[in-house]
Design a protein around this motif. Structure first.
Motif, PDB file in Angstrom:
ATOM      1  N   GLY A 170       0.816  -1.210   0.000  1.00 39.29           N
ATOM      2  CA  GLY A 170       0.000   0.000   0.000  1.00 39.29           C
ATOM      3  C   GLY A 170       0.848   1.258   0.000  1.00 39.29           C
ATOM      4  O   GLY A 170       0.597   2.196  -0.781  1.00 39.29           O
ATOM      5  N   LYS A 171       1.874   1.279   0.850  1.00 49.37           N
ATOM      6  CA  LYS A 171       2.755   2.448   0.938  1.00 49.37           C
ATOM      7  C   LYS A 171       3.623   2.585  -0.301  1.00 49.37           C
ATOM      8  O   LYS A 171       3.881   3.704  -0.791  1.00 49.37           O
ATOM      9  CB  LYS A 171       3.633   2.345   2.191  1.00 49.37           C
ATOM     10  CG  LYS A 171       2.886   2.597   3.499  1.00 49.37           C
ATOM     11  CD  LYS A 171       3.813   2.462   4.686  1.00 49.37           C
ATOM     12  CE  LYS A 171       3.182   2.979   5.963  1.00 49.37           C
ATOM     13  NZ  LYS A 171       1.918   2.349   6.306  1.00 49.37           N
ATOM     14  N   ALA A 196      -0.122 -10.355  -5.531  1.00 51.46           N
ATOM     15  CA  ALA A 196      -0.879  -9.730  -6.619  1.00 51.46           C
ATOM     16  C   ALA A 196      -2.129  -9.043  -6.072  1.00 51.46           C
ATOM     17  O   ALA A 196      -2.458  -7.915  -6.480  1.00 51.46           O
ATOM     18  CB  ALA A 196      -1.272 -10.793  -7.651  1.00 51.46           C
ATOM     19  N   TYR A 197      -2.809  -9.688  -5.154  1.00 51.60           N
ATOM     20  CA  TYR A 197      -4.050  -9.127  -4.607  1.00 51.60           C
ATOM     21  C   TYR A 197      -3.763  -7.920  -3.711  1.00 51.60           C
ATOM     22  O   TYR A 197      -4.550  -6.981  -3.666  1.00 51.60           O
ATOM     23  CB  TYR A 197      -4.821 -10.204  -3.855  1.00 51.60           C
ATOM     24  CG  TYR A 197      -5.195 -11.403  -4.721  1.00 51.60           C
ATOM     25  CD1 TYR A 197      -5.305 -11.276  -6.112  1.00 51.60           C
ATOM     26  CD2 TYR A 197      -5.398 -12.666  -4.178  1.00 51.60           C
ATOM     27  CE1 TYR A 197      -5.628 -12.355  -6.919  1.00 51.60           C
ATOM     28  CE2 TYR A 197      -5.719 -13.755  -4.970  1.00 51.60           C
ATOM     29  CZ  TYR A 197      -5.829 -13.598  -6.343  1.00 51.60           C
ATOM     30  OH  TYR A 197      -6.143 -14.672  -7.134  1.00 51.60           O
ATOM     31  N   TRP A 198      -2.627  -7.946  -2.999  1.00 49.42           N
ATOM     32  CA  TRP A 198      -2.257  -6.775  -2.199  1.00 49.42           C
ATOM     33  C   TRP A 198      -1.919  -5.583  -3.104  1.00 49.42           C
ATOM     34  O   TRP A 198      -2.199  -4.433  -2.740  1.00 49.42           O
ATOM     35  CB  TRP A 198      -1.056  -7.115  -1.317  1.00 49.42           C
ATOM     36  CG  TRP A 198      -1.402  -8.073  -0.204  1.00 49.42           C
ATOM     37  CD1 TRP A 198      -2.604  -8.212   0.414  1.00 49.42           C
ATOM     38  CD2 TRP A 198      -0.522  -9.032   0.388  1.00 49.42           C
ATOM     39  NE1 TRP A 198      -2.541  -9.200   1.368  1.00 49.42           N
ATOM     40  CE2 TRP A 198      -1.270  -9.724   1.384  1.00 49.42           C
ATOM     41  CE3 TRP A 198       0.812  -9.384   0.201  1.00 49.42           C
ATOM     42  CZ2 TRP A 198      -0.716 -10.734   2.180  1.00 49.42           C
ATOM     43  CZ3 TRP A 198       1.368 -10.383   0.994  1.00 49.42           C
ATOM     44  CH2 TRP A 198       0.609 -11.051   1.975  1.00 49.42           C
ATOM     45  N   ILE A 199      -1.311  -5.867  -4.231  1.00 51.89           N
ATOM     46  CA  ILE A 199      -1.015  -4.790  -5.183  1.00 51.89           C
ATOM     47  C   ILE A 199      -2.320  -4.154  -5.670  1.00 51.89           C
ATOM     48  O   ILE A 199      -2.442  -2.921  -5.739  1.00 51.89           O
ATOM     49  CB  ILE A 199      -0.199  -5.327  -6.374  1.00 51.89           C
ATOM     50  CG1 ILE A 199       1.209  -5.728  -5.902  1.00 51.89           C
ATOM     51  CG2 ILE A 199      -0.102  -4.278  -7.477  1.00 51.89           C
ATOM     52  CD1 ILE A 199       2.039  -6.431  -6.962  1.00 51.89           C
ATOM     53  N   LEU A 247      -3.630  -0.275  -5.381  1.00 47.76           N
ATOM     54  CA  LEU A 247      -4.141   0.539  -6.490  1.00 47.76           C
ATOM     55  C   LEU A 247      -5.522   1.103  -6.169  1.00 47.76           C
ATOM     56  O   LEU A 247      -5.824   2.260  -6.482  1.00 47.76           O
ATOM     57  CB  LEU A 247      -4.198  -0.320  -7.765  1.00 47.76           C
ATOM     58  CG  LEU A 247      -2.846  -0.792  -8.326  1.00 47.76           C
ATOM     59  CD1 LEU A 247      -3.062  -1.846  -9.404  1.00 47.76           C
ATOM     60  CD2 LEU A 247      -2.051   0.392  -8.886  1.00 47.76           C
ATOM     61  N   ILE A 248      -6.348   0.272  -5.538  1.00 46.26           N
ATOM     62  CA  ILE A 248      -7.698   0.729  -5.156  1.00 46.26           C
ATOM     63  C   ILE A 248      -7.618   1.860  -4.140  1.00 46.26           C
ATOM     64  O   ILE A 248      -8.413   2.817  -4.183  1.00 46.26           O
ATOM     65  CB  ILE A 248      -8.508  -0.463  -4.587  1.00 46.26           C
ATOM     66  CG1 ILE A 248      -8.858  -1.442  -5.701  1.00 46.26           C
ATOM     67  CG2 ILE A 248      -9.774   0.018  -3.887  1.00 46.26           C
ATOM     68  CD1 ILE A 248      -9.512  -2.733  -5.221  1.00 46.26           C
TER      69      ILE A 248
END
Length: 824
Positions: A175-176, A217-220, A224-225
């Motif tokens: 996230g950061k 991939a899902y954390w990326i 982005l969201i």
């Protein structure tokens, strides 16, 4: 009735359709929590030069070498919970700007390290090598199982806590990092590289690698969201300003701002789409349920946090397809995500067509073979009801689940029933009293509609147990069940209307009144804390105890005052009177005896009348239990109760003595009268000392009915048990001569021994007497009563031996086998 126990197994996914792999050598019980080996100082690692693809296939060591901490320490830094994540992110983002190839190599190794890999892929291999061959080499380098790797999802205890902390840390890192790099010129290159490699690594046969890379991939996408969602909100805000303003200059500026924001959002959406198509589309149907569950749970989070892009049928359809997943954890995850989304009314409107398309499957799942899934599916159906998404004929199989053996399913079904049947219409004014009557009718009909099928299926033990289950399930959500005044008025007024000759349509039917009387008893039990299942290891709080005491006082006042009238009204109604005679057990007896002493005494009088009127053993037993409860209570009218028991036993004994026991026993009608009187006396003696009233000699009658083939073994065994109870009370009463008591005990021994040894005695009689024989024998072993003679012991042994030789397992019930074991 269709239940989840006989529902067909949901369709399974064939391995050939999954596009993913299973490792057959992954299982291991070795715990994973241990520090990765740190390279020793001074140790040098060889560096292989750039190689061709042909060389690569021959020697994987050209592509993969031991992990070099100096060259690749990003994962170690992030995984160190004590390090400052903000500084790590800034340092790495700067590295991406200044040394693109090295940073991309480091992030690629970051992916493999989160999966537990101890190997290092070098710069030239990542930049120029074949991704598929590299993935295969990394997979082959693994020497750990799913349980060993850092993000193992099935860990327990302290291990699970450590994994949760690490997962949160990695999510925060992405996230950061995305926030930090979103305005960078290298952002597009970095994102493309990440998704290309994650797509490749997610095809691995190694489950740990697929799971970890899917997580990354899902954390990326979540990162982005986190940027795109506020931008989308800003766009909507500026569009509202644009529509409301009239100044041309302001409009032009707002239009330009909106256009710029839309461009940024569009770019972010493209990366989300790439992440979705690169990883999710393949992993949502992975061969392992843990990866499928992760994928679908992540999709639910995306829809919740960024509905503008993800909450569409193009994405919702994946939920619909996976409602039939072969694994319960995946079906549970899908339903959980859907339920979470539908807490928001705006999202419910968007999901309307999706719900309609998959409604048959949703309703099918309430009978899922897995209890957790069935419970979640019922919760989903309840959400549908609250949002008017169910037709009148849909969900008709759910109310029966209130009686399900699983408490969670039962509670969920109760919520559905409350929402579907008893929810008030907020838009209309309703007469409260009329609503209460209607609700009571609904409860009665709910029970009548479902109990026959439950009884046939064997889901519940009996009628009272079925009512208890229903009321305890819906009690907290239905205030009607604490309207004691309504119950009084309904039961009394209905009977009055019938007596005055009014039409039955103006009143309740007899079977409905029976159910209402049981509903009254069950609701009182729950209000007094009897019907509520306690939480294991937890005591009730003081507030709960105070509420129970308050309820008891209210019940004593409202029900206790009218109880004599209720008992007198339904005195002759065998089915309706049974629950009514149990009500005093739940009164506050101290309050009832002091504040309602007149009603208390009238209740005793009414109970006496019912006892002398009925011949049903169940009704008589419940009255004796109620009287025993009243006698043991802490109040000022205990002497009245003792006198009541004495008077009642005297009356029954007098009724018995009025028969000519020798002659009357030959007349079938008078024999029924003798049996009833004996049963009443036996039940009274079972709870209180009534031996003084029993001064008749039953010896000849006992022998006649227990030994003779044509005798009534039920009467004989009841008389024998009555004799036993009188003997026991004699032992407890020191004033009675011990010789008389011993004489009674010896008579019992002789009679039982003769019955068990006699070839003329019916098998039914022997089985009836066997329980009493076992009780006597055990009591003699404990020294409570005299022991039988050796001759009688031999009779007992012979009977046990004959039973064991017969080996009639099919005809032996559990109680009989237990009694035989006690005798043996």
């Amino acid at each position: 009735m269709k239940t989840r126990r006989n529902l067909k197994r949901p369709r399974s996914y064939a391995e050939k359709d999954l596009g993913s792999y299973d490792s057959q050598t992954e299982d291991s019980d070795v715990p994973w929590i241990k520090k990765l080996p740190t390279p020793k100082k001074g140790r040098k690692y060889s560096s292989a030069g750039r190689s061709s693809r042909k060389k690569t296939s021959q020697n994987s060591q050209n592509f993969v070498s031991s992990l070099d901490e100096k060259e690749c320490n990003l994962y170690r830094s992030v995984a160190n919970l004590k390090s400052a994540l903000k500084q790590i992110v800034k340092k790495f983002a700067k590295k991406v700007e200044e040394a693109e190839e090295k940073s991309l190599t480091e992030i690629t190794n970051f992916f493999t390290q989160t999966a537990g890999s101890k190997k290092y892929i070098k710069v030239d291999q990542i930049m120029d090598g074949d991704k598929d061959e590299l993935e295969e080499d990394v997979t082959q380098s693994y020497d750990l199982s799913m349980k060993q790797y850092p993000l193992a999802p099935d860990a327990k205890g302290a291990q699970a806590k450590a994994i949760n902390k690490l997962s949160k840390r990695l999510r925060d890192f992405w996230g950061k990092l995305i926030q930090e790099m979103s305005d960078s010129e290298k952002f597009d290159v970095f994102m493309d590289h990440c998704f290309e490699w994650l797509k490749c690594l997610c095809k691995s046969k190694q489950l740990a690698l697929r799971h970890a890379c899917s997580s990354n991939a899902y954390w990326i996408v979540e990162g982005l969201i986190a940027i795109a969602s506020p931008l989308q909100d800003e766009i909507e805000g500026k569009e509202k300003q644009l529509n409301s303003t009239k100044a041309k200059g302001t409009k032009n500026k707002l239009s330009k701002d909106i256009q710029d924001l839309e461009g940024r959002v569009q770019a972010l959406n493209e990366f989300m789409k790439k992440g979705f198509e690169s990883v999710f589309v393949h992993r949502y149907r992975d061969s392992k349920p843990v990866v499928r569950e992760l994928s679908l749970s992540s999709l639910g989070l995306w829809m919740k946090s960024y509905p503008t892009y993800f909450l569409k049928n193009d994405f919702l359809k994946y939920f619909g397809w996976c409602l039939s997943d072969e694994d319960a954890s995946v079906r549970l995850a899908v339903l959980g995500a859907i339920n979470e989304l539908m807490q928001d009314e705006e999202k419910v409107e968007v999901m309307g067509s999706f719900v309609e398309r998959f409604m048959p499957r949703f309703l099918e799942m309430v009978d899922d073979r897995d209890s957790a899934v069935a419970c979640r599916a019922v919760e989903t159906a309840t959400i549908f009801v609250r949002n008017d998404l169910l037709d009148d004929d849909q969900g008709s199989n759910i109310p029966a689940l209130v009686w399900d053996h699983n408490d969670d399913v039962s509670a969920a079904a109760a919520e559905f029933v409350l929402a579907d049947t008893f929810a008030a219409d907020e838009d209309s004014e309703v007469d409260t009293d009329a609503k209460a009557i209607d609700d009571l009718k609904e409860i009665v009909e709910l029970f009548k509609d479902n109990y026959p099928a439950l009884e046939e299926e064997g889901t519940v033990v009996n009628f009272p147990a079925a009512v208890d289950k229903l009321i305890s399930a819906i009690f907290s959500g239905l205030p009607l069940l604490q309207d004691w005044k309504l119950f009084n008025e309904t039961l009394l007024s209905s009977s009055t209307k019938k007596k005055k000759g009014r039409s039955k349509s103006a009143s309740w039917e007899d079977d409905q009144l029976e159910i209402i009387s049981y509903i009254l008893l069950s609701s009182i039990k729950v209000a007094c804390g009897v019907g509520l299942k306690p939480v294991k290891g937890k005591k009730r709080k003081k507030k709960e105890e105070d509420e129970i005491e308050k309820n008891k006082k209210r019940i004593s006042k409202l029900i206790g005052k009218q109880l004599p009238s209720l008992l007198n009204t339904y005195e002759a109604e065998g089915k309706t009177i049974l629950p009514l005679v149990q009500l005093p057990r739940y009164f506050d007896l101290e309050h009832y005896a002091s504040s309602e002493s007149k009603a208390f005494k009238q209740t005793l009088k009414a109970l006496k009348s019912v006892y002398l009127k009925h011949v049903d053993a169940e009704i008589l037993t419940e009255i004796v239990r109620t009287v025993g409860c009243l006698a043991n209570g802490d109040h000022d009218l205990t002497e009245d109760i003792e006198q009541f028991i004495t008077d009642l036993s005297t009356i029954v004994a007098q009724q018995l003595s009025d028969f000519d026991l020798k002659e009357s026993a030959k007349d079938p009608d008078e024999l029924d009268g003798i049996k009833t009187a004996v049963l009443r006396l036996k039940l009274l003696c079972n709870g209180r000392d009534c031996s003084a009233a029993v001064n008749m000699d039953f010896k000849e009658l006992i022998k006649t009915h227990l030994v003779d083939v044509d005798g009534d073994y039920e009467l004989g065994s009841d008389l024998l048990e009555l004799e036993y109870l009188c003997a026991i009370w004699g032992f407890l009463n020191e004033e009675e001569a011990s010789e008389t008591v011993e004489h009674r005990i010896n008579f019992l021994y002789e009679t039982i021994g003769h019955v068990l040894a006699s070839p003329n005695t019916s098998e039914k009689a022997k089985r009836k007497v066997c329980k009493l024989a076992a009780t006597l024998f055990i009591s003699s072993i404990n020294g409570r009563i005299p022991s039988p003679s050796e001759g009688l012991r031999e009779n007992f042994k012979s009977y046990v031996a004959s039973v064991l030789e017969a080996k009639e397992e099919d005809s032996m019930d559990l109680e009989f086998v237990t009694n035989i074991a006690s005798l043996a």
